[in-house]
Design an enzyme around this catalytic site. Structure first.
Site, PDB file in Angstrom:
ATOM      1  N   LYS A  22     -15.326  43.833 -67.144  1.00 14.47           N
ATOM      2  CA  LYS A  22     -14.261  44.112 -66.175  1.00 14.47           C
ATOM      3  C   LYS A  22     -12.977  44.568 -66.844  1.00 14.47           C
ATOM      4  O   LYS A  22     -11.873  44.186 -66.435  1.00 14.47           O
ATOM      5  CB  LYS A  22     -14.001  42.881 -65.285  1.00 14.47           C
ATOM      6  CG  LYS A  22     -15.176  42.485 -64.411  1.00 14.47           C
ATOM      7  CD  LYS A  22     -14.811  41.370 -63.450  1.00 14.47           C
ATOM      8  CE  LYS A  22     -15.979  41.012 -62.542  1.00 14.47           C
ATOM      9  NZ  LYS A  22     -15.645  39.936 -61.598  1.00 14.47           N
ATOM     10  N   LYS A  51     -14.848  48.442 -51.084  1.00 15.54           N
ATOM     11  CA  LYS A  51     -13.524  47.889 -51.368  1.00 15.54           C
ATOM     12  C   LYS A  51     -13.284  47.864 -52.866  1.00 15.54           C
ATOM     13  O   LYS A  51     -14.230  47.709 -53.657  1.00 15.54           O
ATOM     14  CB  LYS A  51     -13.353  46.496 -50.765  1.00 15.54           C
ATOM     15  CG  LYS A  51     -14.318  45.438 -51.282  1.00 15.54           C
ATOM     16  CD  LYS A  51     -14.107  44.123 -50.557  1.00 15.54           C
ATOM     17  CE  LYS A  51     -15.008  43.023 -51.113  1.00 15.54           C
ATOM     18  NZ  LYS A  51     -14.714  42.668 -52.515  1.00 15.54           N
ATOM     19  N   LYS A  80     -18.190  38.984 -52.183  1.00 14.92           N
ATOM     20  CA  LYS A  80     -18.298  39.953 -53.268  1.00 14.92           C
ATOM     21  C   LYS A  80     -17.106  39.809 -54.212  1.00 14.92           C
ATOM     22  O   LYS A  80     -16.024  39.401 -53.811  1.00 14.92           O
ATOM     23  CB  LYS A  80     -18.351  41.383 -52.716  1.00 14.92           C
ATOM     24  CG  LYS A  80     -19.590  41.654 -51.873  1.00 14.92           C
ATOM     25  CD  LYS A  80     -20.836  41.640 -52.739  1.00 14.92           C
ATOM     26  CE  LYS A  80     -22.104  41.739 -51.905  1.00 14.92           C
ATOM     27  NZ  LYS A  80     -22.411  40.518 -51.163  1.00 14.92           N
ATOM     28  N   ASP A  81     -17.323  40.187 -55.479  1.00 19.48           N
ATOM     29  CA  ASP A  81     -16.301  40.062 -56.503  1.00 19.48           C
ATOM     30  C   ASP A  81     -15.007  40.740 -56.079  1.00 19.48           C
ATOM     31  O   ASP A  81     -15.016  41.783 -55.431  1.00 19.48           O
ATOM     32  CB  ASP A  81     -16.782  40.677 -57.819  1.00 19.48           C
ATOM     33  CG  ASP A  81     -17.978  39.929 -58.382  1.00 19.48           C
ATOM     34  OD1 ASP A  81     -19.075  40.090 -57.838  1.00 19.48           O
ATOM     35  OD2 ASP A  81     -17.802  39.178 -59.351  1.00 19.48           O
ATOM     36  N   ALA A  82     -13.883  40.164 -56.499  1.00 21.26           N
ATOM     37  CA  ALA A  82     -12.577  40.753 -56.194  1.00 21.26           C
ATOM     38  C   ALA A  82     -12.227  41.844 -57.193  1.00 21.26           C
ATOM     39  O   ALA A  82     -11.843  42.953 -56.811  1.00 21.26           O
ATOM     40  CB  ALA A  82     -11.508  39.665 -56.201  1.00 21.26           C
TER      41      ALA A  82
END
Length: 397
Positions: A22, A51, A80-82
């Site tokens: 990330k 998103k 879901k992951d931010a």
């Protein structure tokens, strides 16, 4: 017991490649795999969104605000992951599809809109596809990465509950443990006080104010998304500092999340204990039939092991609770020893005192599908990319 940072790796004999995950939001891409497609008719409108850099609940709240409806009216299948680019499906009833198509919400793009007959609910997903780029790595190690993927595909990935299960601070399991001990002062302190290295900005200020006993200022300091923390702080004022009453101001579903986190913490301990034999059954095991999830007792290891070798079945671990079945033999002894180590009396796992800890079994491993790895370069430099599909409930990280 092992803490969350001590859980061992199945591939520990292959040296790690280091690197960063990330480094950019675009480096972590998640695509939800629906359990079913909308049929084209019905009162519910399904809409698929992409998103960027938003947690699911924040996106839901922003969409609800734009539509002028309560957030609870929007259905979704999973979180879901931010810090990523993620695609998932949402639903809303009695809404003109044209309004959905015309939505303008920052960092949210509507990809498709269709009608269906029921609300989308939690768990209504088949799984997720991932494409993850690792930065700052030696791309010449690609063969080692592929060797790791081969091993994980053959023996299975340890089915640990991932960091998301335990919150940003990694302490939700401690709140659950405090609840089971009846120590609500500890539970409240963990939830809204005791600032740590993961706290910053308004959240850090709120925790510091709470520890000083200024509950009103702490409630005002919590950021918008921390509604439960604000509620507990205000309840502490209303209940004259009585933590057990203030904590019970939380919705039952939130309290159960903390208990589930402690269940998950204990399950991870068993996975770690059986790590080198995830693909081996033991006499007395409770086996898991993939993919349906039916559980049965293993009474003939020689007969059942060939099915385990081809991933038809797997050994399971405990999600302690009133409906959990216990294995026999050595697996049962290990689980009873883990329970004894907690120091909790057996009756705390039964429903009571406003708690509901259902319990069950969970496979100790899962199989990654469509797994592949490649080296590449883009405008941010060299990377190693991992791609795979996981079934619902499995953690990529």
């Amino acid at each position: 017991m092992l803490n969350l940072n001590q859980l061992p790796y199945l591939t520990s004999d292959i040296p790690g490649i280091g690197g960063n995950i990330k480094a950019r939001r675009e480096d972590f891409v998640v695509e939800e795999v629906p359990l079913y497609e909308p049929c084209g008719e019905g009162t519910h409108v399904y809409f698929r969104i992409r998103k960027v850099g938003l947690p699911t609940l924040k996106a839901v709240h922003e969409i609800a605000r734009a539509l002028g409806i309560p957030a609870r009216e929007i259905g979704f299948a999973g979180m879901k992951d931010a810090d990523a680019v993620t695609t998932q499906t949402l639903s809303v009833e009695h809404m003109d599809p044209a309004r959905i198509e015309a939505l303008s919400v920052p960092r949210v793009e509507v990809l498709s809109v269709a009608r269906h007959g029921n609300k989308l609910k939690r768990g209504h997903l088949a799984g997720n596809r991932f494409a993850i780029k690792l930065r700052g790595v030696d791309t010449g190690r690609i063969d080692d990465v592929r060797r790791s993927l081969e091993l994980l595909g053959r023996k299975g990935v340890p089915n640990y509950f991932g960091p998301q299960r335990f919150g940003v601070r990694g302490d939700t399991w401690q709140i659950g443990l405090a609840m089971l001990r009846g120590d609500y002062a500890e539970a409240v302190a963990c939830m809204v006080g005791r600032p740590g290295p993961y706290d910053h900005g308004e959240a850090l200020q709120a925790r510091e104010l709470f520890d000083k006993g200024d509950y009103a200022a702490a409630a005002d300091a919590w950021p918008y998304l921390f509604a439960n923390e604000r509620r507990v702080c205000r309840a502490m004022i209303k209940e004259n500092g009585k933590a057990h009453r203030a904590f019970r101001a939380l919705d039952r579903s939130i309290q159960e999340l903390f208990l589930c986190a402690y269940q998950s913490y204990l399950f991870n301990q068993i996975v770690a204990q059986r790590l080198q034999s995830l693909d081996r059954l033991m006499l007395g095991d409770l086996g898991w039939r993939h993919p349906q999830g039916a559980v049965f007792r293993v009474e003939d290891v020689e007969k059942e092991q060939p099915r385990c070798d081809v991933f038809e079945i797997s050994p399971t671990g405990p999600l302690f609770g009133r409906r959990m079945s216990s294995p026999a033999g050595t697996p049962g002894e290990w689980e009873q020893a883990l329970l004894a180590e907690t120091g909790l009396p057996p009756e705390v796992w039964q429903e009571g005192q406003g708690r509901k800890v259902t319990g069950g079994r969970r496979p100790l491993r899962f199989r990654p599908h469509e797994a592949a790895a490649d080296a590449g370069r883009d405008n941010a430099g060299e990377y190693l990319e991992l791609r795979f599909r996981l079934e619902s409930g499995c953690y990529a990280t």
